[in-house]
Scaffold this motif. Structure first.
Motif, PDB file in Angstrom:
ATOM      1  N   ILE A  44       0.609  -1.179   0.194  1.00 36.77           N
ATOM      2  CA  ILE A  44       0.145   0.073   0.189  1.00 36.77           C
ATOM      3  C   ILE A  44       0.778   1.195   0.080  1.00 36.77           C
ATOM      4  O   ILE A  44       1.842   1.238   0.611  1.00 36.77           O
ATOM      5  CB  ILE A  44      -1.104  -0.011   1.174  1.00 36.77           C
ATOM      6  N   THR A  45       0.312   2.201  -0.667  1.00 28.67           N
ATOM      7  CA  THR A  45       1.416   3.604  -0.949  1.00 28.67           C
ATOM      8  C   THR A  45       0.896   4.507   0.150  1.00 28.67           C
ATOM      9  O   THR A  45      -0.421   4.619   0.436  1.00 28.67           O
ATOM     10  CB  THR A  45       1.317   4.117  -2.443  1.00 28.67           C
ATOM     11  N   PRO A  46       1.677   5.438   0.260  1.00 30.45           N
ATOM     12  CA  PRO A  46       1.274   6.851   1.204  1.00 30.45           C
ATOM     13  C   PRO A  46       0.082   7.286   0.772  1.00 30.45           C
ATOM     14  O   PRO A  46      -0.998   7.661   1.407  1.00 30.45           O
ATOM     15  CB  PRO A  46       2.474   7.472   1.302  1.00 30.45           C
ATOM     16  N   GLY A  47      -0.010   7.633  -0.414  1.00 30.69           N
ATOM     17  CA  GLY A  47      -0.982   8.214  -1.300  1.00 30.69           C
ATOM     18  C   GLY A  47      -2.533   7.473  -0.946  1.00 30.69           C
ATOM     19  O   GLY A  47      -3.504   7.965  -0.680  1.00 30.69           O
ATOM     20  N   GLU A  48      -2.378   6.127  -1.146  1.00 31.69           N
ATOM     21  CA  GLU A  48      -3.591   5.532  -0.892  1.00 31.69           C
ATOM     22  C   GLU A  48      -4.195   5.361   0.563  1.00 31.69           C
ATOM     23  O   GLU A  48      -5.357   5.497   1.003  1.00 31.69           O
ATOM     24  CB  GLU A  48      -3.440   3.944  -1.223  1.00 31.69           C
ATOM     25  N   THR A 258      11.242  13.619   1.719  1.00 29.71           N
ATOM     26  CA  THR A 258      10.712  12.254   1.839  1.00 29.71           C
ATOM     27  C   THR A 258       9.251  12.389   2.573  1.00 29.71           C
ATOM     28  O   THR A 258       9.052  13.276   3.308  1.00 29.71           O
ATOM     29  CB  THR A 258      11.611  11.503   2.823  1.00 29.71           C
ATOM     30  N   GLU A 259       8.516  11.459   2.020  1.00 23.00           N
ATOM     31  CA  GLU A 259       6.982  11.206   2.652  1.00 23.00           C
ATOM     32  C   GLU A 259       7.152  10.273   3.792  1.00 23.00           C
ATOM     33  O   GLU A 259       7.514   9.203   3.791  1.00 23.00           O
ATOM     34  CB  GLU A 259       6.238  10.746   1.377  1.00 23.00           C
ATOM     35  N   PHE A 260       6.272  10.681   4.963  1.00 27.17           N
ATOM     36  CA  PHE A 260       5.915   9.805   5.906  1.00 27.17           C
ATOM     37  C   PHE A 260       5.491   8.407   5.220  1.00 27.17           C
ATOM     38  O   PHE A 260       4.643   8.398   4.250  1.00 27.17           O
ATOM     39  CB  PHE A 260       4.924  10.209   6.788  1.00 27.17           C
ATOM     40  N   THR A 261       5.739   7.309   5.815  1.00 28.38           N
ATOM     41  CA  THR A 261       5.202   6.081   5.396  1.00 28.38           C
ATOM     42  C   THR A 261       3.794   5.980   5.911  1.00 28.38           C
ATOM     43  O   THR A 261       3.313   6.832   6.744  1.00 28.38           O
ATOM     44  CB  THR A 261       6.210   4.821   5.872  1.00 28.38           C
ATOM     45  N   PRO A 262       2.809   5.088   5.072  1.00 26.56           N
ATOM     46  CA  PRO A 262       1.631   4.802   5.455  1.00 26.56           C
ATOM     47  C   PRO A 262       1.516   4.762   6.975  1.00 26.56           C
ATOM     48  O   PRO A 262       0.445   5.191   7.594  1.00 26.56           O
ATOM     49  CB  PRO A 262       1.277   3.674   4.827  1.00 26.56           C
ATOM     50  N   VAL A 263       2.146   3.643   7.710  1.00 23.98           N
ATOM     51  CA  VAL A 263       2.039   3.642   9.050  1.00 23.98           C
ATOM     52  C   VAL A 263       1.994   4.900   9.899  1.00 23.98           C
ATOM     53  O   VAL A 263       1.567   4.883  10.935  1.00 23.98           O
ATOM     54  CB  VAL A 263       3.012   2.385   9.765  1.00 23.98           C
ATOM     55  N   MET A 264       3.420   5.613   9.578  1.00 29.04           N
ATOM     56  CA  MET A 264       3.115   6.921  10.378  1.00 29.04           C
ATOM     57  C   MET A 264       2.179   7.938   9.841  1.00 29.04           C
ATOM     58  O   MET A 264       1.604   8.667  10.928  1.00 29.04           O
ATOM     59  CB  MET A 264       4.618   7.812   9.979  1.00 29.04           C
TER      60      MET A 264
END
Length: 280
Positions: A44-48, A258-264
């Motif tokens: 799963i991506t951050p955008g999703e 950098t983009e925060f990961t989904p879990v963050m």
């Protein structure tokens, strides 16, 4: 036997090019949503995730990788490494460090050292990158650990949240505090260092929060060269503007976005903007 190898978890948000070039092994943290488990940044991506957060009343949950996840990565690395340095979120913030420590004791033959990054996001990422650079240069296990611990003591993270709503929904801040923050239009700022997350300031606007970040960077830099990453959660345009301001204001040995990961992102919500940095 080969050189020392560095392992981390996906919350470090190390840029993909550096992961590949420095041969960093990444164990994904897990995201649980509607009965499904997703590997952070893989399934799963951050955008999703941010689209789901904006449209759903039910938050996903997160969990540390399993011992099996770590064992698979450690066992593969042990086939080619003289030693392994595994760098993770502080134990006060995640069970990942504890799981890594337990898993490392189950691997025979190759020494594994677990290091507390004392930071989050690219604060942790810089600890990982510098350790991996030391390993790539031929440093032994003790020297790689020493470099990681040195950077962990120096790295700073400042971040401003767009809203307290996601912390409230995740049970990390009370409803009254979240409501007050919304009514007052506060963009709460946090500061991460030494393994703890601390309240830093309560600016009313994101531009003021950014100004405070830049002022703190200048105060800590003291005209020294900086290693910097601009952090964001679904705020790429704002992050690029901040990157340009950092580039114009400081002597940067390296500068990433950098983009925060989904879990963050699940815990902080979309709209987060911040910086991670350390001085040479």
């Amino acid at each position: 036997m080969g050189r020392v190898l560095v392992v981390t978890d996906s919350s470090a948000t190390v840029p993909a090019g550096l992961v590949e070039n420095l041969d960093i092994r990444v164990v994904p943290i897990l995201l649980n949503l509607n009965g499904q488990t997703y590997r952070d940044g893989i399934d799963i991506t951050p955008g999703e995730v941010y689209r789901l957060l904006r449209s759903s009343t039910r938050l996903p949950t997160t969990s540390a990788p399993s011992a099996g996840d770590f064992l698979r990565v450690y066992a593969a690395a042990a086939q080619e490494a003289s030693g392994i340095v595994s760098i993770h979120l502080p134990p006060e913030l995640s069970a990942t460090y504890t799981v890594a420590s337990t898993s490392g004791q189950l691997v025979d033959g190759t020494p594994i050292r677990i290091v507390n990054s004392q930071s989050v996001a690219m604060g942790q990422g810089f600890v990982v990158i510098e350790a991996a650079r030391a390993a790539a240069s031929g440093a032994d296990l003790d020297a790689v650990v020493a470099r990681a611990e040195q950077v962990a003591r120096k790295v700073h993270v400042y971040a401003a949240l767009d809203t307290l709503e996601y912390l409230r929904r995740g049970g990390r801040v009370g409803g009254a505090a979240a409501l007050a923050g919304t009514m007052l239009k506060i963009k709460p700022m946090v500061y991460v260092a030494g393994g703890t997350v601390n309240a830093f300031a309560k600016p009313r606007t994101m531009p003021r929060a950014i100004q405070l970040m830049l002022e703190e960077m200048a105060r800590k830099a003291e005209d020294l060269t900086l290693h910097v990453s601009v952090l964001h959660a679904d705020a790429s345009d704002e992050a690029e503007e901040l990157r340009q301001r950092v580039e114009a204001s400081f002597d940067c040995a390296e500068l990433y976005v950098t983009e925060f990961t989904p879990v963050m992102g699940v815990h902080a919500g979309p709209g987060v903007l911040g910086v991670a940095f350390f001085t040479e």
